[in-house]
Design a protein around this motif. Sequence first.
Motif, PDB file in Angstrom:
ATOM      1  N   PHE A 141     -39.361 -23.747 -27.127  1.00 16.60           N
ATOM      2  CA  PHE A 141     -40.010 -23.381 -25.746  1.00 16.60           C
ATOM      3  C   PHE A 141     -38.868 -23.095 -24.347  1.00 16.60           C
ATOM      4  O   PHE A 141     -38.664 -21.735 -24.036  1.00 16.60           O
ATOM      5  N   VAL A 142     -37.847 -23.438 -24.831  1.00 17.71           N
ATOM      6  CA  VAL A 142     -36.251 -23.258 -24.024  1.00 17.71           C
ATOM      7  C   VAL A 142     -36.142 -21.817 -23.775  1.00 17.71           C
ATOM      8  O   VAL A 142     -35.517 -21.001 -23.276  1.00 17.71           O
ATOM      9  N   ASP A 143     -36.698 -21.511 -24.953  1.00 17.57           N
ATOM     10  CA  ASP A 143     -36.130 -19.794 -25.685  1.00 17.57           C
ATOM     11  C   ASP A 143     -36.473 -19.330 -24.059  1.00 17.57           C
ATOM     12  O   ASP A 143     -36.048 -17.759 -23.744  1.00 17.57           O
ATOM     13  N   TYR A 144     -38.145 -19.344 -24.205  1.00 14.37           N
ATOM     14  CA  TYR A 144     -38.499 -18.541 -23.059  1.00 14.37           C
ATOM     15  C   TYR A 144     -37.930 -18.478 -21.131  1.00 14.37           C
ATOM     16  O   TYR A 144     -38.273 -17.803 -20.649  1.00 14.37           O
ATOM     17  N   LEU A 145     -36.982 -19.509 -21.364  1.00 14.56           N
ATOM     18  CA  LEU A 145     -36.703 -20.016 -19.857  1.00 14.56           C
ATOM     19  C   LEU A 145     -35.869 -18.648 -19.588  1.00 14.56           C
ATOM     20  O   LEU A 145     -34.408 -18.119 -20.417  1.00 14.56           O
TER      21      LEU A 145
END
Length: 165
Positions: A141-145
């Motif tokens: 999910f951090v890849d979306y930040l």
Amino acid sequence: LLPILRYPDTRLYKKAKPVREVDEYIRCLVQDMIETMKAAVGIGLAATQVDVHLRVIVLDISKEQNNPEVFINPRLIQQKGQREHEEGCLSVPGIYDKVTRADRVVVEAWDLEGKTFALEAEGLMATCLQHEMDHLEGKVFVDYLSLLKQNRIKAKLRKRLRETL
Ligand SMILES: O=C(O)C[C@@H](Cc1ccccc1)[C@H](O)SCc1ccccc1
Ligand SMILES: [Zn+2]
């Protein structure tokens, strides 16, 4: 219990392969994943996170943590709407941030008997399903930040790791 890979471990970025048949190994893996998820107080866990690159997800969003659900070879059939939700991840401990995902999804998967079923989910269940299915695609999910946030998160986790060494 199975060890959970920690971001930014490159094994989290491997794409999971479909399960051929639900055999003893898969049934045992699912049991281990459910126990691991409970011990880690998560509401979902993807096989990728325990370094098994097969398309298997377990989740349990019940309060009593007594209703684990298994999705083998899950496929996203439909997605509707948008919903922003605070997300965390057992592979990125202590990091929480908002992610926008579809608000309702229809997912088709096999159960532990290898029987195909379809499930319509919304709200937290939809968020969790999408979060776990991303893990099977090698996405965290951090890849979306933003890149700035990703670098801050890496620095923070490296610092914490150095402190514990
Ligand atoms: O690491 C995982 O994949 C399990 C996540 C699943 C999840 C992520 C975002 C939103 C809902 C579920 C863990 O359960 S992290 C713990 C958690 C629980 C509820 C809400 C946010 C984070
Ligand atoms: Zn996760």
